[in-house]
Design a protein around this motif. Sequence first.
Motif, PDB file in Angstrom:
ATOM      1  N   PHE A 416       0.817  -1.207   0.000  1.00 46.48           N
ATOM      2  CA  PHE A 416       0.000   0.000   0.000  1.00 46.48           C
ATOM      3  C   PHE A 416       0.858   1.267   0.000  1.00 46.48           C
ATOM      4  N   PHE A 417       2.054   1.201   0.645  1.00 45.19           N
ATOM      5  CA  PHE A 417       2.892   2.391   0.782  1.00 45.19           C
ATOM      6  C   PHE A 417       3.991   2.497  -0.280  1.00 45.19           C
ATOM      7  N   VAL A 418       4.137   1.466  -1.115  1.00 43.88           N
ATOM      8  CA  VAL A 418       5.313   1.370  -1.975  1.00 43.88           C
ATOM      9  C   VAL A 418       5.446   2.541  -2.941  1.00 43.88           C
ATOM     10  N   ASN A 419       4.389   2.912  -3.609  1.00 46.84           N
ATOM     11  CA  ASN A 419       4.473   3.954  -4.641  1.00 46.84           C
ATOM     12  C   ASN A 419       4.006   5.321  -4.161  1.00 46.84           C
ATOM     13  N   MET A 420       3.902   5.502  -2.861  1.00 53.92           N
ATOM     14  CA  MET A 420       3.466   6.794  -2.335  1.00 53.92           C
ATOM     15  C   MET A 420       4.575   7.845  -2.449  1.00 53.92           C
ATOM     16  N   ALA A 422       6.105  11.700  -1.192  1.00 55.69           N
ATOM     17  CA  ALA A 422       6.220  12.349   0.112  1.00 55.69           C
ATOM     18  C   ALA A 422       4.876  12.955   0.512  1.00 55.69           C
ATOM     19  N   GLY A 423       4.234  13.619  -0.427  1.00 57.70           N
ATOM     20  CA  GLY A 423       2.943  14.239  -0.135  1.00 57.70           C
ATOM     21  C   GLY A 423       1.868  13.216   0.204  1.00 57.70           C
ATOM     22  N   ASP A 424       1.898  12.070  -0.503  1.00 63.07           N
ATOM     23  CA  ASP A 424       0.923  11.010  -0.223  1.00 63.07           C
ATOM     24  C   ASP A 424       1.078  10.491   1.203  1.00 63.07           C
ATOM     25  N   ASN A 425       2.328  10.300   1.631  1.00 64.73           N
ATOM     26  CA  ASN A 425       2.583   9.806   2.984  1.00 64.73           C
ATOM     27  C   ASN A 425       2.085  10.782   4.036  1.00 64.73           C
ATOM     28  N   ILE A 426       2.332  12.048   3.810  1.00 65.33           N
ATOM     29  CA  ILE A 426       1.894  13.059   4.768  1.00 65.33           C
ATOM     30  C   ILE A 426       0.367  13.132   4.803  1.00 65.33           C
ATOM     31  N   GLU A 427      -0.258  13.046   3.627  1.00 67.73           N
ATOM     32  CA  GLU A 427      -1.722  13.063   3.572  1.00 67.73           C
ATOM     33  C   GLU A 427      -2.298  11.858   4.315  1.00 67.73           C
ATOM     34  N   GLN A 464      15.866  16.514   2.810  1.00 70.06           N
ATOM     35  CA  GLN A 464      15.813  16.796   4.236  1.00 70.06           C
ATOM     36  C   GLN A 464      14.512  17.517   4.595  1.00 70.06           C
ATOM     37  N   MET A 465      14.090  18.424   3.739  1.00 70.39           N
ATOM     38  CA  MET A 465      12.841  19.143   4.001  1.00 70.39           C
ATOM     39  C   MET A 465      11.644  18.188   3.959  1.00 70.39           C
ATOM     40  N   ASP A 466      11.681  17.209   3.039  1.00 71.95           N
ATOM     41  CA  ASP A 466      10.598  16.218   2.982  1.00 71.95           C
ATOM     42  C   ASP A 466      10.518  15.443   4.295  1.00 71.95           C
ATOM     43  N   TYR A 467      11.679  15.016   4.791  1.00 69.87           N
ATOM     44  CA  TYR A 467      11.706  14.299   6.065  1.00 69.87           C
ATOM     45  C   TYR A 467      11.210  15.183   7.203  1.00 69.87           C
ATOM     46  N   GLN A 468      11.597  16.437   7.189  1.00 69.82           N
ATOM     47  CA  GLN A 468      11.137  17.353   8.230  1.00 69.82           C
ATOM     48  C   GLN A 468       9.622  17.489   8.218  1.00 69.82           C
ATOM     49  N   GLU A 469       9.050  17.594   7.028  1.00 71.86           N
ATOM     50  CA  GLU A 469       7.598  17.728   6.914  1.00 71.86           C
ATOM     51  C   GLU A 469       6.892  16.442   7.329  1.00 71.86           C
ATOM     52  N   PHE A 470       7.462  15.303   6.958  1.00 71.94           N
ATOM     53  CA  PHE A 470       6.889  14.018   7.341  1.00 71.94           C
ATOM     54  C   PHE A 470       6.938  13.850   8.862  1.00 71.94           C
ATOM     55  N   GLY A 471       8.089  14.162   9.445  1.00 73.24           N
ATOM     56  CA  GLY A 471       8.227  14.081  10.889  1.00 73.24           C
ATOM     57  C   GLY A 471       7.303  15.036  11.607  1.00 73.24           C
ATOM     58  N   ARG A 472       7.168  16.245  11.071  1.00 74.59           N
ATOM     59  CA  ARG A 472       6.291  17.240  11.695  1.00 74.59           C
ATOM     60  C   ARG A 472       4.834  16.773  11.673  1.00 74.59           C
ATOM     61  N   ALA A 473       4.425  16.168  10.548  1.00 75.33           N
ATOM     62  CA  ALA A 473       3.053  15.662  10.450  1.00 75.33           C
ATOM     63  C   ALA A 473       2.810  14.551  11.470  1.00 75.33           C
TER      64      ALA A 473
END
Length: 548
Positions: A416-420, A422-427, A464-473
């Motif tokens: 389910f997560f394979v083709n997500m 960065a935005g998909d994961n955060i959503e 790094q910004m993607d990871y920061q946003e994912f972590g923040r979410a």
Amino acid sequence: MGTGFCNWVLPVILCCWVLFLSGVYSGDNLNGRKVRGVNLGGWLVVEGWIKPSLFDGIPNGDMLDGTQVQFKSVILQKYVSAENGGGQSLTVDRDIPSPWETFRFLLKQLWRVSETEFQFRSFGGQFLTCDAAGDSVSATAVSPSTKETFYVERNSNNRVHIKLESGAYLQATLANQLIADYPGTPGWDDNMATFDMIIVANNLHGDYQLANGYGHDKAKKVLTEHRNNFIKQEDFIFLYRHGINTVRIPVGWWIAQDPTPPPPFIGGSLAVLDNAFSWAQMYDIRCIIDLHAAPGSQNGMEHSSSRDGSIDWSTSPEYISQSLDVIDFLASRYANHPALLGIELLNEPSAFGVPLDALVSYYSKGYQIVRNYSSTTYVIICQRIGNADPLELYQANIGSSNIVVDLHYYNLFDIFFVNMSAGDNIEFIFKSRQTQLQALNKANGPLVFIGEWVNEWNVTSGSQMDYQEFGRAQLQVYDTASFGWAYWTLKNDRKHWDFEWNINKNYLQLEQTKVTSQIPNRREISSAAFFAFHGSSSHLFFNCKCFK
């Protein structure tokens, strides 16, 4: 002189006051705060993927307990097969390997006796056996002994010879049988006693594999070094400085029999756990003790100390009784310690191997055991991994007070997560995870604890910004869990799993999230909330952690 005296006395008075308050508070609270925790994984319960170097010195390290193997005759070019998964003589007649040729059933595989001696378990669970020289090999033994132990000689090209204790070598025959009657000693040329060995999987690197692979004396040296240096007092200082108020500490069932646990397990983890409690008290940090590895294995993974991938915990009353004894031991030892916050009765039981009724019965008994020693210590019950609904535990009515359901959230380990992106994961965090937490928080039942999560995903090109946003979410959503959260894990060979690395390298920004509210007092579930939430998407409940 007066100024110097004040400069010296004031810190001492403050330090003593902090220690006094730490002693006054019972283990049931965080002074009104929610849990903001970190797991000390890979420390007292070994997980090879967390620190692979622990296994570097094991001879034949790719043939540990649980390894899946296949054998192919170099002359016949046929695979050795346990027909119908076991129960009869072996044959050497398959052109293409199938599950029958891999000696396993539900991950039941190779058992290691020494670096050159092995026992093999067939697809159906029986062990390979051979009575004496001249006899055929069959997969018919229920349990292994001398007749089920084979010596494996191996060259650099992964060719092998297999022989009995008597010295008789196995050979394939033109009639496609496997018989212990090769004359003399075979060479490494093409002959009927030489087989190609294929390592299908070597996935288990836990306490059992480490201790049995090294042998007791070497394993004791390796584990003592690891336990004394992987987590230190300085790590608790680091956690305290970054606002972490709780550590979740995985332990194995053998800790209750320290300092002389049954072979192959190695004693010494209890003294290290005592140290962790002392350090936690010094820095106003609370401890959750987590029974991570149960006897018989509750999920077949390395972090449950499984020998060969079997899930036998719930199949034996003895294993469950022994687990309850461990909970009794831990509760009696730590219930009155000011650093204790909670005891987690079992980590990640498998939905595929642990029936709900057996689990609920165990949780209910474990809850009562903890209550025998403390009326306030939190009792934490972990959701089953796999296709299981966390609300099954709300419905179970396991305990009446200070009970917590532990959910593990990973945007990993599922197609389910394979083709997500960065935005998909955060959503997904905001839509699915948050929706589930809101529903569980509204239910007037157990508190909600995100006991494991990580700032990692399947996104291979994340900045790094993607990871920061994912972590923040994740932090924003998990901060709303009524009990709190704990990151997996403090230290890890894989950098994005390593909490310390994430903080120091600014991939995870704790200071940008807001810590809210106190831990509420929750007792009973609202039936309306239960049924309103029960029909949610199955992906909402996904929480499986399956490494390698």
